[in-house]
Design a protein around this motif. Structure first.
Motif, PDB file in Angstrom:
ATOM      1  N   ASN A 298       0.829  -1.214  -0.149  1.00  0.00           N
ATOM      2  CA  ASN A 298      -0.102  -0.263   0.283  1.00  0.00           C
ATOM      3  C   ASN A 298       0.963   1.285   0.092  1.00  0.00           C
ATOM      4  N   MET A 299       1.195   1.850  -1.251  1.00  0.00           N
ATOM      5  CA  MET A 299       2.591   2.885  -0.606  1.00  0.00           C
ATOM      6  C   MET A 299       1.332   3.537  -2.099  1.00  0.00           C
TER       7      MET A 299
ATOM      8  N   PHE B 286       6.274   6.134  -4.179  1.00  0.00           N
ATOM      9  CA  PHE B 286       6.808   4.909  -4.821  1.00  0.00           C
ATOM     10  C   PHE B 286       7.830   5.783  -6.347  1.00  0.00           C
ATOM     11  N   LEU B 287       7.585   6.625  -6.120  1.00  0.00           N
ATOM     12  CA  LEU B 287       8.038   7.148  -7.136  1.00  0.00           C
ATOM     13  C   LEU B 287      10.626   7.037  -6.476  1.00  0.00           C
ATOM     14  N   PRO B 288      10.747   7.272  -5.700  1.00  0.00           N
ATOM     15  CA  PRO B 288      11.840   6.678  -5.393  1.00  0.00           C
ATOM     16  C   PRO B 288      12.280   5.659  -6.097  1.00  0.00           C
ATOM     17  N   TYR B 289      11.140   4.647  -6.431  1.00  0.00           N
ATOM     18  CA  TYR B 289      11.766   3.365  -7.027  1.00  0.00           C
ATOM     19  C   TYR B 289      11.060   3.668  -8.479  1.00  0.00           C
ATOM     20  N   TYR B 290      10.492   4.355  -8.994  1.00  0.00           N
ATOM     21  CA  TYR B 290      10.126   4.658 -10.091  1.00  0.00           C
ATOM     22  C   TYR B 290      11.635   5.151 -10.591  1.00  0.00           C
ATOM     23  N   ARG B 291      12.237   5.663 -10.281  1.00  0.00           N
ATOM     24  CA  ARG B 291      13.350   6.419 -10.760  1.00  0.00           C
ATOM     25  C   ARG B 291      14.418   6.055 -10.377  1.00  0.00           C
TER      26      ARG B 291
ATOM     27  N   GLN C 166      16.115   5.619  -8.079  1.00  0.00           N
ATOM     28  CA  GLN C 166      17.306   6.305  -6.829  1.00  0.00           C
ATOM     29  C   GLN C 166      17.213   4.859  -5.974  1.00  0.00           C
ATOM     30  N   ILE C 167      16.207   3.780  -5.873  1.00  0.00           N
ATOM     31  CA  ILE C 167      15.593   3.009  -4.901  1.00  0.00           C
ATOM     32  C   ILE C 167      15.476   1.548  -5.706  1.00  0.00           C
ATOM     33  N   HIS C 168      16.205   0.379  -5.219  1.00  0.00           N
ATOM     34  CA  HIS C 168      16.196  -0.233  -6.244  1.00  0.00           C
ATOM     35  C   HIS C 168      15.514  -1.620  -5.901  1.00  0.00           C
ATOM     36  N   SER C 169      15.575  -1.741  -4.443  1.00  0.00           N
ATOM     37  CA  SER C 169      14.633  -2.726  -3.822  1.00  0.00           C
ATOM     38  C   SER C 169      13.720  -2.553  -3.120  1.00  0.00           C
TER      39      SER C 169
ATOM     40  N   MET D 138      11.094  -3.448  -9.926  1.00  0.00           N
ATOM     41  CA  MET D 138      11.451  -3.121 -11.560  1.00  0.00           C
ATOM     42  C   MET D 138       9.789  -3.555 -11.685  1.00  0.00           C
ATOM     43  N   HIS D 139       9.882  -4.964 -11.127  1.00  0.00           N
ATOM     44  CA  HIS D 139       8.833  -5.770 -10.767  1.00  0.00           C
ATOM     45  C   HIS D 139       7.047  -5.694 -10.920  1.00  0.00           C
ATOM     46  N   ILE D 140       7.647  -4.247  -9.399  1.00  0.00           N
ATOM     47  CA  ILE D 140       6.094  -4.192  -9.349  1.00  0.00           C
ATOM     48  C   ILE D 140       6.057  -3.123 -10.187  1.00  0.00           C
TER      49      ILE D 140
END
Length: 71
Positions: free
Chosen positions: A8-9, A14-19, A21-24, A40-42
């Motif tokens: 539930n994000m 989620f933006l840092p993951y999308y960009r 900046q955070i990989h996992s 990337m899988h989500i």
């Protein structure tokens, strides 16, 4: 092996993951196990409101096979 978990994000969270900046992502399964997998899988489940739902991740020999949104 199958792992079940909820996410539930908001889209902002989620933006840092999308960009990249955070990989996992690290989540806790319904069985209490901590699971780490590439964010990337989500990405395909990202909507305007973010990533929300109940998921099943399947692995074999600790290698990612699939991720499915159940609800």
């Amino acid at each position: 092996m199958k792992y079940y978990f909820s996410i539930n994000m908001t889209s902002e969270e989620f933006l840092p993951y999308y960009r990249g900046q955070i990989h996992s992502l690290i989540v806790t399964s319904t069985a209490g196990q901590r699971i780490q997998f590439p964010a990337m899988h989500i990405r395909k489940y990202l909507t305007r409101s973010g990533v929300r739902g109940y998921f099943c991740m399947e692995t074999r020999d600790n290698k990612f096979l699939s991720l499915t949104k159940l609800k």
